[in-house]
Design a protein around this motif. Sequence first.
Motif, PDB file in Angstrom:
ATOM      1  N   VAL A  55       8.352  19.520 -43.815  1.00 30.38           N
ATOM      2  CA  VAL A  55       7.363  18.805 -44.628  1.00 30.38           C
ATOM      3  C   VAL A  55       5.998  19.468 -44.491  1.00 30.38           C
ATOM      4  N   ARG A  56       5.637  19.909 -43.285  1.00 35.68           N
ATOM      5  CA  ARG A  56       4.346  20.596 -43.111  1.00 35.68           C
ATOM      6  C   ARG A  56       4.315  21.898 -43.916  1.00 35.68           C
ATOM      7  N   ASN A  57       5.413  22.649 -43.900  1.00 29.68           N
ATOM      8  CA  ASN A  57       5.461  23.889 -44.688  1.00 29.68           C
ATOM      9  C   ASN A  57       5.314  23.597 -46.174  1.00 29.68           C
ATOM     10  N   CYS A  58       5.996  22.552 -46.653  1.00 28.91           N
ATOM     11  CA  CYS A  58       5.867  22.170 -48.064  1.00 28.91           C
ATOM     12  C   CYS A  58       4.441  21.749 -48.387  1.00 28.91           C
ATOM     13  N   THR A  59       3.801  21.035 -47.449  1.00 26.46           N
ATOM     14  CA  THR A  59       2.418  20.600 -47.666  1.00 26.46           C
ATOM     15  C   THR A  59       1.486  21.802 -47.766  1.00 26.46           C
ATOM     16  N   THR A  60       1.685  22.791 -46.911  1.00 24.53           N
ATOM     17  CA  THR A  60       0.875  24.013 -46.979  1.00 24.53           C
ATOM     18  C   THR A  60       1.066  24.717 -48.314  1.00 24.53           C
ATOM     19  N   MET A  61       2.312  24.770 -48.802  1.00 32.83           N
ATOM     20  CA  MET A  61       2.577  25.388 -50.102  1.00 32.83           C
ATOM     21  C   MET A  61       1.900  24.617 -51.227  1.00 32.83           C
ATOM     22  N   ILE A  62       1.884  23.285 -51.124  1.00 35.73           N
ATOM     23  CA  ILE A  62       1.215  22.453 -52.136  1.00 35.73           C
ATOM     24  C   ILE A  62      -0.275  22.778 -52.173  1.00 35.73           C
ATOM     25  N   TYR A  63      -0.898  22.877 -50.974  1.00 37.20           N
ATOM     26  CA  TYR A  63      -2.328  23.202 -50.925  1.00 37.20           C
ATOM     27  C   TYR A  63      -2.599  24.550 -51.594  1.00 37.20           C
ATOM     28  N   ALA A  64      -1.723  25.534 -51.328  1.00 38.36           N
ATOM     29  CA  ALA A  64      -1.929  26.874 -51.885  1.00 38.36           C
ATOM     30  C   ALA A  64      -1.815  26.853 -53.409  1.00 38.36           C
ATOM     31  N   LYS A  65      -0.816  26.132 -53.924  1.00 35.64           N
ATOM     32  CA  LYS A  65      -0.631  26.089 -55.379  1.00 35.64           C
ATOM     33  C   LYS A  65      -1.765  25.336 -56.066  1.00 35.64           C
ATOM     34  N   LEU A  66      -2.300  24.295 -55.418  1.00 35.18           N
ATOM     35  CA  LEU A  66      -3.387  23.524 -56.021  1.00 35.18           C
ATOM     36  C   LEU A  66      -4.747  24.184 -55.809  1.00 35.18           C
ATOM     37  N   GLY A  67      -4.810  25.172 -54.920  1.00 31.62           N
ATOM     38  CA  GLY A  67      -6.080  25.837 -54.645  1.00 31.62           C
ATOM     39  C   GLY A  67      -7.024  24.992 -53.818  1.00 31.62           C
ATOM     40  N   VAL A  68      -6.472  24.159 -52.917  1.00 35.69           N
ATOM     41  CA  VAL A  68      -7.284  23.316 -52.042  1.00 35.69           C
ATOM     42  C   VAL A  68      -7.003  23.699 -50.597  1.00 35.69           C
ATOM     43  N   ASN A  69      -7.775  23.111 -49.688  1.00 32.48           N
ATOM     44  CA  ASN A  69      -7.668  23.500 -48.292  1.00 32.48           C
ATOM     45  C   ASN A  69      -7.239  22.368 -47.375  1.00 32.48           C
ATOM     46  N   ASN A  70      -7.172  21.148 -47.882  1.00 28.58           N
ATOM     47  CA  ASN A  70      -6.848  20.041 -47.000  1.00 28.58           C
ATOM     48  C   ASN A  70      -6.246  18.903 -47.803  1.00 28.58           C
ATOM     49  N   ARG A  71      -5.836  17.880 -47.078  1.00 29.38           N
ATOM     50  CA  ARG A  71      -5.163  16.728 -47.674  1.00 29.38           C
ATOM     51  C   ARG A  71      -6.081  15.966 -48.636  1.00 29.38           C
ATOM     52  N   GLU A  72      -7.341  15.767 -48.228  1.00 26.20           N
ATOM     53  CA  GLU A  72      -8.249  14.979 -49.064  1.00 26.20           C
ATOM     54  C   GLU A  72      -8.466  15.635 -50.423  1.00 26.20           C
ATOM     55  N   ASP A  73      -8.669  16.965 -50.424  1.00 25.09           N
ATOM     56  CA  ASP A  73      -8.874  17.658 -51.696  1.00 25.09           C
ATOM     57  C   ASP A  73      -7.610  17.621 -52.551  1.00 25.09           C
ATOM     58  N   ALA A  74      -6.445  17.728 -51.908  1.00 25.63           N
ATOM     59  CA  ALA A  74      -5.190  17.678 -52.661  1.00 25.63           C
ATOM     60  C   ALA A  74      -4.996  16.310 -53.309  1.00 25.63           C
ATOM     61  N   VAL A  75      -5.274  15.235 -52.563  1.00 25.70           N
ATOM     62  CA  VAL A  75      -5.143  13.880 -53.101  1.00 25.70           C
ATOM     63  C   VAL A  75      -6.119  13.669 -54.248  1.00 25.70           C
ATOM     64  N   ARG A  76      -7.366  14.150 -54.047  1.00 26.73           N
ATOM     65  CA  ARG A  76      -8.377  13.981 -55.098  1.00 26.73           C
ATOM     66  C   ARG A  76      -7.988  14.725 -56.373  1.00 26.73           C
ATOM     67  N   LYS A  77      -7.488  15.938 -56.217  1.00 33.12           N
ATOM     68  CA  LYS A  77      -7.096  16.722 -57.390  1.00 33.12           C
ATOM     69  C   LYS A  77      -5.900  16.102 -58.089  1.00 33.12           C
ATOM     70  N   ALA A  78      -4.923  15.596 -57.308  1.00 34.20           N
ATOM     71  CA  ALA A  78      -3.745  14.956 -57.895  1.00 34.20           C
ATOM     72  C   ALA A  78      -4.134  13.726 -58.699  1.00 34.20           C
ATOM     73  N   GLN A  79      -5.107  12.955 -58.190  1.00 31.09           N
ATOM     74  CA  GLN A  79      -5.549  11.758 -58.900  1.00 31.09           C
ATOM     75  C   GLN A  79      -6.365  12.103 -60.139  1.00 31.09           C
ATOM     76  N   GLU A  80      -7.236  13.098 -60.018  1.00 37.07           N
ATOM     77  CA  GLU A  80      -8.091  13.455 -61.152  1.00 37.07           C
ATOM     78  C   GLU A  80      -7.293  14.057 -62.312  1.00 37.07           C
ATOM     79  N   GLU A  81      -6.269  14.870 -61.993  1.00 37.61           N
ATOM     80  CA  GLU A  81      -5.525  15.561 -63.042  1.00 37.61           C
ATOM     81  C   GLU A  81      -4.192  14.891 -63.360  1.00 37.61           C
TER      82      GLU A  81
END
Length: 609
Positions: free
Chosen positions: A579-605
């Motif tokens: 799950v951690r590896n998948c989370t790191t891949m998600i951050y890379a694809k979204l162009g974010v660096n942490n969980r908060e930015d990923a959640v914010r981007k997922a909600q905004e888009e």
Amino acid sequence: MFTLLTFANRWAWFDWIIFTIRFMWWITIVIGLVRYHDRLPYPVGAVLFVSVLAFVIPYWFYRYSTSAYLIAEIALSGSLYIAVNYYFEATQWQFVIVAFVVGFHSTERTYRWTGPATILLVPFLAWNTARLDFDSIAFQAILYHLGMYGCGFGFQLLVRTQKQSLIIKEQNQILEQYASRVEQITLLEERDKISRELHDTIGHTMTSLIMGMETLRPRLPDTEVKRLDTLLHMARRGLNETRGIVHNWAQTTGESLTTLESSFRELIEQFQQSTGVIVKLRIYGKEVELSRSRKLPLYRCLQEALTNAVRHGGASLIQVGLYFEEVQIRMQVEDNGNGNKEIEFGFGLQSMKERLVALDGYLSLHCLDEGGVAVICCLPHLAVLPQAASIRILLVDDQPIIRESLQLILQQQQDMQVVGLAGNGQEALDMIPNVNPDVVLLDVRMPVLDGPSTLRAIRERWPALRVIMVTTIEEASQATDTLKNGANGYLLKSVSPIELVEAIRVVHQGETLITQSIADVLFKEMKVQQEELDGLRKLQGRVCPYGLTERERGILASLVKGLRIKAIAEKIFLSEGTVRNCTTMIYAKLGVNNREDAVRKAQEEGLVV
């Protein structure tokens, strides 16, 4: 520092370029401070320590939030620039490098304040503190800093474009695979038509020959048994080659005849090549003939034990012992890893334990005194049944020779009793109330009432009765339908006698079993259907524009809901590391660096529902 190094290991090529530019900027400042430290009123060690902090601290905030990084970068690097510029007039243009770095990391939400701060505020404060005439070159200073800030922002757009092109390329490959799968589906439909034509000709003939020759085994002298085995081997190979022609994949007899020892050696060799860990295998006793359903749990246990020894124990040497004892097979895997005083069964070991217990075996783990862990798997040669339990079997087949052959084979088993023979489904339905069978071996294709129709009738009237469907040629669609309608097993008539009686025992104990070759066909069909579904979702615009897979989108949805890594792993039955590896891949694809930015981007888009 170790955390920062771990974070840096996930950087892409452009992150390293920005780091190199920033590092070179910092090095030039350090060299200047060391060379002209006599102009400073502070000890050179203290000055260098402050410069190191200004270089490292922004990266510490970068792990948590891009906005926090930008604030720290402008505040600390800007302060260092202002202080250096106060003592050295030659460093008046040093901040243009920082402007480039800040421009690269700025986004649509942050450039509104990072731009004025780097282009106007910091240069003005530096020049005003150094008592330089800022008004005379204000336009030039703004132009230089604006240009470098714009170059950094443009470089960021270039990186984004490259990411999008990679995603588009990957999606084009998926479309090509989808078109290829559609073509394969068409071929499979044609093969199903051919298999139906072959069912009543070559398939029935070869199966009848195999079953008939098996019935001759008890009547032949020992000198002729070897010749009979040769003929059976040739007949089964011919039938397998026929299946290979129908389904365009060659199933050789080598796979079905693979011994447990050869399977273990092949697995160990592949494991050593991929990990570099030394694995020693020792065989004790003479290998006995086992069905596939008993080989597979031991094989999977070895896979899990080897993986855990390296992943969790850090082992460099593993010893595997395979003991063929009088009544059981015992596998013992010992490693020289770190060991664990409180061993817990993870998902992999727990599932293996359940499979062994279902076959009257067991799995145990022990810590070794000298370090490391010992994994012990034991499995009886045959399933242990109560002495009084006799499996009552009803044979249903329209071919008399097959019925009689099956009867002779099954009556040789002490725990089995053939209580009836039926030529079609209607006869079977009439006989069931009278003979009261435990297991029904039901042919798929029969006159009057075929196998699937008979199965549906049995499920309506006797839902607890165990039913095994038997067929000559594997058909994916037929297997799917019968299993969906409640069949407890799906076998080929050409299986060896030991496979047949083992399948009946397993199904009688409450398990579900299908022939491996049929399972392979089903898995291929499922893969084709899944890829077809993914293709349809893509065509309907339901594929994530950032190239997230279904699993990654599911994990992202769990992150949005506030679940932690451990809770997500338990929810989708994966390890926390996966799950951690998948989370790191998600951050890379979204162009974010942490969980908060990923959640914010997922909600905004609207990336998750």
